[in-house]
Design a protein around this motif. Structure first.
Motif, short mmCIF file in Angstrom:
data_model
loop_
_atom_site.label_atom_id
_atom_site.label_comp_id
_atom_site.label_asym_id
_atom_site.label_seq_id
_atom_site.Cartn_x
_atom_site.Cartn_y
_atom_site.Cartn_z
N THR A 13 0.84 -1.20 0.00
CA THR A 13 0.00 0.00 0.00
C THR A 13 0.87 1.24 0.00
OG1 THR A 13 -1.79 -1.12 1.17
CG2 THR A 13 -1.75 1.28 1.28
N ARG A 66 -4.31 9.77 -8.89
CA ARG A 66 -3.29 8.78 -8.51
C ARG A 66 -2.66 8.11 -9.73
NH1 ARG A 66 -4.71 4.30 -5.82
NH2 ARG A 66 -6.83 4.23 -6.68
N SER A 84 0.39 5.82 -5.16
CA SER A 84 -0.44 5.69 -3.95
C SER A 84 -1.38 4.50 -4.06
CB SER A 84 -1.24 6.98 -3.73
OG SER A 84 -0.40 8.09 -3.61
N LYS A 86 -3.54 1.19 -3.55
CA LYS A 86 -4.37 0.71 -2.45
C LYS A 86 -4.70 -0.76 -2.70
CE LYS A 86 -6.69 5.21 -2.35
NZ LYS A 86 -8.01 5.90 -2.44
N SER A 124 -1.82 -5.00 1.97
CA SER A 124 -2.11 -3.98 3.00
C SER A 124 -1.07 -4.02 4.11
CB SER A 124 -3.50 -4.20 3.58
OG SER A 124 -3.60 -5.50 4.10
#
Length: 124
Positions: A13, A66, A84, A86, A124
């Motif tokens: 992440t 992003r 960035s 996710k 994550s």
């Protein structure tokens, strides 16, 4: 028009990744190119597109600010710079093109040619 996507991988992440779509065929310079992605168990969705005629771009709301799509016609390549990242960006990323001369849109049905996909996994 033939397309080949590459550049996927496993990242964390917040990391960045750049995908590349290599195009072949004399019509590639007249081909808009879009990036789509498909997460496990979900429909393939639009990510970004660059038009062939004026190099204008548009993005899905989920990636605006992003991701950046760009193209290098001299080398028959389209790039997707992803910053960035996710976990929800995880999926197989495909580049695609409509018929040459067609601007294309956000609907995947408007695209005729598809690359084989490259897997992006964001932990994550």
């Amino acid at each position: 028009v033939q397309l080949q996507a590459s550049g996927g991988g496993l990242v964390q992440t917040g990391d960045s990744l750049r995908l590349s779509c290599a195009g072949s065929g004399v019509a590639f310079v007249r081909s808009s190119v879009g990036w789509f992605r498909q997460a496990p168990g979900k429909e393939r969705e639009f990510v970004a597109r660059v038009r062939w005629n004026d190099l204008s771009t548009d993005y899905a709301d989920s990636v605006k600010g992003r991701f950046t799509i760009s193209r290098d016609n001299a080398n028959n390549r389209v790039y997707l710079e992803m910053n960035s990242l996710k976990p929800e960006d995880t999926g197989i990323y495909y580049c695609a093109a409509p018929r040459p001369g067609v601007l294309g849109g956000q609907a995947k049905d408007t695209y005729r040619y598809w690359g084989q996909g490259t897997l992006v996994t964001v932990s994550s």
